[in-house]
Enzyme design. Structure first.
Site, mmCIF file in Angstrom:
data_model
loop_
_atom_site.group_PDB
_atom_site.id
_atom_site.type_symbol
_atom_site.label_atom_id
_atom_site.label_comp_id
_atom_site.label_asym_id
_atom_site.label_seq_id
_atom_site.Cartn_x
_atom_site.Cartn_y
_atom_site.Cartn_z
ATOM 1 N N ASP A 8 0.859 -1.124 -0.014
ATOM 2 C CA ASP A 8 0.134 0.203 0.041
ATOM 3 C C ASP A 8 1.012 1.172 0.060
ATOM 4 O O ASP A 8 2.148 1.239 0.559
ATOM 5 C CB ASP A 8 -0.991 0.093 1.202
ATOM 6 C CG ASP A 8 -1.629 1.221 1.487
ATOM 7 O OD1 ASP A 8 -2.564 1.474 0.654
ATOM 8 O OD2 ASP A 8 -1.386 1.979 2.424
ATOM 9 N N TYR A 10 -0.226 5.013 0.521
ATOM 10 C CA TYR A 10 -0.546 6.065 1.552
ATOM 11 C C TYR A 10 -0.824 5.490 3.053
ATOM 12 O O TYR A 10 -1.695 4.833 3.069
ATOM 13 C CB TYR A 10 -1.580 6.822 1.266
ATOM 14 C CG TYR A 10 -1.597 7.380 -0.300
ATOM 15 C CD1 TYR A 10 -0.901 8.403 -0.638
ATOM 16 C CD2 TYR A 10 -2.221 6.436 -1.490
ATOM 17 C CE1 TYR A 10 -0.597 8.756 -1.882
ATOM 18 C CE2 TYR A 10 -1.873 6.949 -2.842
ATOM 19 C CZ TYR A 10 -0.962 8.091 -3.062
ATOM 20 O OH TYR A 10 -1.011 8.499 -4.308
ATOM 21 N N ARG A 42 -7.847 13.429 5.787
ATOM 22 C CA ARG A 42 -7.983 11.710 5.635
ATOM 23 C C ARG A 42 -9.073 10.927 5.769
ATOM 24 O O ARG A 42 -9.313 10.145 4.940
ATOM 25 C CB ARG A 42 -6.667 11.452 6.363
ATOM 26 C CG ARG A 42 -6.474 10.006 6.593
ATOM 27 C CD ARG A 42 -5.697 9.583 5.270
ATOM 28 N NE ARG A 42 -5.074 8.120 5.275
ATOM 29 C CZ ARG A 42 -4.701 7.350 4.397
ATOM 30 N NH1 ARG A 42 -4.929 7.924 3.039
ATOM 31 N NH2 ARG A 42 -4.570 6.365 4.376
ATOM 32 N N SER A 119 -2.228 0.339 -4.986
ATOM 33 C CA SER A 119 -2.917 1.443 -4.105
ATOM 34 C C SER A 119 -4.208 1.789 -4.961
ATOM 35 O O SER A 119 -4.204 1.649 -6.151
ATOM 36 C CB SER A 119 -1.731 2.627 -4.157
ATOM 37 O OG SER A 119 -2.604 3.853 -3.807
ATOM 38 N N ASN A 120 -5.088 2.506 -4.156
ATOM 39 C CA ASN A 120 -6.150 3.147 -4.462
ATOM 40 C C ASN A 120 -5.913 4.640 -5.392
ATOM 41 O O ASN A 120 -6.547 4.981 -6.104
ATOM 42 C CB ASN A 120 -7.061 3.630 -3.263
ATOM 43 C CG ASN A 120 -7.969 2.485 -2.958
ATOM 44 O OD1 ASN A 120 -8.028 1.533 -3.561
ATOM 45 N ND2 ASN A 120 -8.541 2.645 -1.765
#
Ligand code: LAC
Length: 224
Positions: A8, A10, A42, A119-120
């Site tokens: 991942d 972030y 966030r 990752s997104n």
């Protein structure tokens, strides 16, 4: 045994809280307000990603992050013009890597693992950050949720990573600092490693981590 390791980005390889210095400089706001805006930003970023996935109204993570920033500024009553917002958002392309990130990727790669980002983030923002943070030369691939137009923890994102790397899903391992991400990857059939830096409890839903560590260097310690 060699695995495909999916890191991942972030909150795992890069520290999202490094946006606070940009927020402070751009908004000339006190530290306590910056901390509140950062936390709301966030939280809303993640919430909006889940919402847009559930609504099947996909939009790139950069846009989700911009909308979440707009919400956070509004919630805390802070005015900022368009150019200021763009500069704050730009901090997402300049996040600090965690100090042990590069050494961890290098050791795992040298041990024969395939080392990727999953990752997104949309591809442009991921590639820019990977370059700026010095991670790019240490990665075999960068895989974005954007390829399947939804977000983690939808199983389609983890399944796409397995397909893209031509690895059976049970030979892929998600490495993430985000418990919800680990729970989702496990549920989709991946092995996992939870980087639990803050000694948090694990999620009550999804699959428990195959491995739990307190920092990235321990992932190399366990798997290299
Ligand atoms: C990532 C964020 C959401 O996918 O943690 O990199």
């Amino acid at each position: 045994m060699a695995e495909t390791l999916c890191f991942d980005m972030y909150g795992t390889l890069c520290d999202t809280s490094s946006v606070t210095s940009t927020l402070a400089a751009e908004l000339d706001a006190p530290e306590t307000l910056v901390a509140e805006i950062d936390a709301t930003w966030r939280a809303k970023q993640l919430q909006y990603s889940y919402q847009s996935a559930l609504m099947e109204e996909y939009q790139p993570f950069w846009d989700v992050t911009g909308d979440a920033l707009a919400y956070a500024l509004d919630q805390w009553g802070v005015d900022a013009d368009g150019a200021t917002r763009e500069r704050i958002l730009g901090a997402y392309e300049h996040l600090d890597p965690y100090p042990d990130a590069i050494e961890t990727l290098t050791r795992l790669s040298e041990a024969g693992h395939t080392v990727t980002v999953l990752s997104n983030g949309n591809p442009e923002m991921l590639e820019t950050l990977a370059d700026n943070a010095g991670l790019a030369p240490h990665l075999h691939d960068v895989i974005s949720a954007d390829e399947v137009s939804t977000f983690k923890p939808n199983p389609a994102v983890y399944e796409n990573a397995a397909a893209r790397t031509d690895t059976p899903i049970d030979r892929c391992r998600l490495v993430s600092g985000n418990a919800w991400d680990v729970a989702g990857a496990g549920s989709a059939g991946m092995r996992t490693a939870w980087v639990n830096r803050a000694n948090d409890p694990f999620e009550e839903i999804g699959v428990a981590p195959s491995l739990e560590v307190t920092g990235l260097a321990d992932v190399a310690g366990e798997l290299a």
